[in-house]
Scaffold this motif. Structure first.
Motif, PDB file in Angstrom:
ATOM      1  N   LEU A  75       9.463   6.909   3.283  1.00  0.00           N
ATOM      2  CA  LEU A  75       9.002   7.253   1.932  1.00  0.00           C
ATOM      3  C   LEU A  75       7.495   7.450   1.892  1.00  0.00           C
ATOM      4  O   LEU A  75       6.990   8.381   1.252  1.00  0.00           O
ATOM      5  N   VAL A  76       6.767   6.558   2.572  1.00  0.00           N
ATOM      6  CA  VAL A  76       5.304   6.651   2.578  1.00  0.00           C
ATOM      7  C   VAL A  76       4.852   7.961   3.218  1.00  0.00           C
ATOM      8  O   VAL A  76       3.949   8.639   2.716  1.00  0.00           O
ATOM      9  N   LYS A  77       5.473   8.343   4.325  1.00  0.00           N
ATOM     10  CA  LYS A  77       5.085   9.564   5.017  1.00  0.00           C
ATOM     11  C   LYS A  77       5.381  10.809   4.183  1.00  0.00           C
ATOM     12  O   LYS A  77       4.665  11.803   4.259  1.00  0.00           O
ATOM     13  N   GLU A  78       6.446  10.763   3.378  1.00  0.00           N
ATOM     14  CA  GLU A  78       6.779  11.898   2.521  1.00  0.00           C
ATOM     15  C   GLU A  78       5.805  12.037   1.355  1.00  0.00           C
ATOM     16  O   GLU A  78       5.431  13.146   0.970  1.00  0.00           O
ATOM     17  N   ILE A  79       5.399  10.897   0.798  1.00  0.00           N
ATOM     18  CA  ILE A  79       4.578  10.920  -0.422  1.00  0.00           C
ATOM     19  C   ILE A  79       3.087  10.970  -0.099  1.00  0.00           C
ATOM     20  O   ILE A  79       2.319  11.698  -0.734  1.00  0.00           O
ATOM     21  N   PHE A  80       2.669  10.169   0.888  1.00  0.00           N
ATOM     22  CA  PHE A  80       1.241  10.014   1.192  1.00  0.00           C
ATOM     23  C   PHE A  80       0.962  10.686   2.533  1.00  0.00           C
ATOM     24  O   PHE A  80       1.337  10.173   3.590  1.00  0.00           O
ATOM     25  N   LEU A  86      -3.237   0.781   5.998  1.00  0.00           N
ATOM     26  CA  LEU A  86      -2.933  -0.222   4.992  1.00  0.00           C
ATOM     27  C   LEU A  86      -1.821   0.198   4.031  1.00  0.00           C
ATOM     28  O   LEU A  86      -1.156  -0.656   3.433  1.00  0.00           O
ATOM     29  N   ILE A  87      -1.596   1.492   3.880  1.00  0.00           N
ATOM     30  CA  ILE A  87      -0.624   1.984   2.909  1.00  0.00           C
ATOM     31  C   ILE A  87       0.792   1.502   3.237  1.00  0.00           C
ATOM     32  O   ILE A  87       1.522   1.039   2.363  1.00  0.00           O
ATOM     33  N   GLY A  88       1.180   1.611   4.513  1.00  0.00           N
ATOM     34  CA  GLY A  88       2.519   1.192   4.919  1.00  0.00           C
ATOM     35  C   GLY A  88       2.804  -0.268   4.616  1.00  0.00           C
ATOM     36  O   GLY A  88       3.811  -0.591   3.952  1.00  0.00           O
ATOM     37  N   PRO A  89       1.953  -1.210   5.082  1.00  0.00           N
ATOM     38  CA  PRO A  89       2.180  -2.629   4.760  1.00  0.00           C
ATOM     39  C   PRO A  89       2.173  -2.917   3.265  1.00  0.00           C
ATOM     40  O   PRO A  89       2.954  -3.754   2.794  1.00  0.00           O
ATOM     41  N   LEU A  90       1.292  -2.241   2.504  1.00  0.00           N
ATOM     42  CA  LEU A  90       1.272  -2.442   1.054  1.00  0.00           C
ATOM     43  C   LEU A  90       2.585  -2.004   0.419  1.00  0.00           C
ATOM     44  O   LEU A  90       3.157  -2.709  -0.418  1.00  0.00           O
ATOM     45  N   ALA A  91       3.060  -0.822   0.819  1.00  0.00           N
ATOM     46  CA  ALA A  91       4.314  -0.306   0.275  1.00  0.00           C
ATOM     47  C   ALA A  91       5.480  -1.215   0.644  1.00  0.00           C
ATOM     48  O   ALA A  91       6.365  -1.487  -0.176  1.00  0.00           O
ATOM     49  N   LEU A  92       5.488  -1.700   1.890  1.00  0.00           N
ATOM     50  CA  LEU A  92       6.552  -2.597   2.341  1.00  0.00           C
ATOM     51  C   LEU A  92       6.527  -3.904   1.553  1.00  0.00           C
ATOM     52  O   LEU A  92       7.583  -4.409   1.136  1.00  0.00           O
TER      53      LEU A  92
END
Length: 204
Positions: A75-80, A86-92
């Motif tokens: 999801l993160v790779k599709e949106i961001f 830091l984005i991945g751990p925050l989203a998780l």
């Protein structure tokens, strides 16, 4: 419950928070406590899964953690699109934390309050996501993070360009775009809190 005499009293009892303070300065301690417990559960659970991870036959817990990680990472790779560690751990963290909060609703409604009554707490609402203060704080937190990372990766000019050039491409309509995009931007955390509160209220 010995002191609950009617269905109305029973429902009202379960909708009452364990609160310290009055009005704006009141703190719902049960919501805060459950949020911390679920957050620590998430950290310890994932830490344990990572420490026991193996490249051979994975355990069920390892497969579950890997499944959640791959789902959120996709999801993160599709949106961001930008690269950020830091984005991945925050989203998780947000995904699992919110999931655990909602999972409390799967427990029988008297399960946790029955335990808290044993230790002397007459009011304890165990579903933190039913507290508008929790949903509002998380929505505002995510909103601020979105703005912060937008400024970080696009800059002020890129952020303003994003607000003024969509959905109409004509320069004459840039002010209209700005108004529309600002309304959309500001309404996101408000609508999230409202919709989430309605869902949780109906569920309980």
């Amino acid at each position: 419950m010995e002191n609950v005499q009617s269905a109305h009293d029973y429902i009202e009892h379960h909708l009452t928070f364990w609160t310290v303070g009055d009005g704006f300065w009141g703190i719902n301690l049960d919501s805060m406590l459950m949020v911390w417990i679920l957050g620590i559960t998430f950290i310890l659970g994932f830490r344990y899964a990572v420490s026991k991870a193996t490249s051979g036959v994975p355990s069920r817990l390892q497969m579950l953690v890997e499944l959640v990680f791959e789902f959120v990472d996709g999801l993160v790779k599709e949106i961001f699109q930008a690269q950020d560690k830091l984005i991945g751990p925050l989203a998780l963290t947000i995904f699992v934390w919110v999931f655990l909060m909602n999972a409390i609703d799967l427990l029988p409604i008297d399960f946790v309050p029955a335990f808290t009554r044993v230790i002397g707490l007459t009011h304890f609402r165990d579903l933190p996501s039913a507290d508008v203060n929790i949903t509002m704080s998380m929505a505002l937190g995510v909103f601020i993070l979105v703005l912060g990372y937008t400024f970080k990766h696009k800059g002020i000019k890129g952020f303003i360009k994003e607000l003024t050039t969509q959905p109409f491409s004509s320069p004459l309509l840039y002010p209209v775009n700005l108004v529309l995009e600002l309304v959309t931007l500001i309404s996101k955390p408000i609508s999230l809190v409202y919709d989430y509160s309605v869902i949780c209220t109906q569920a309980r």
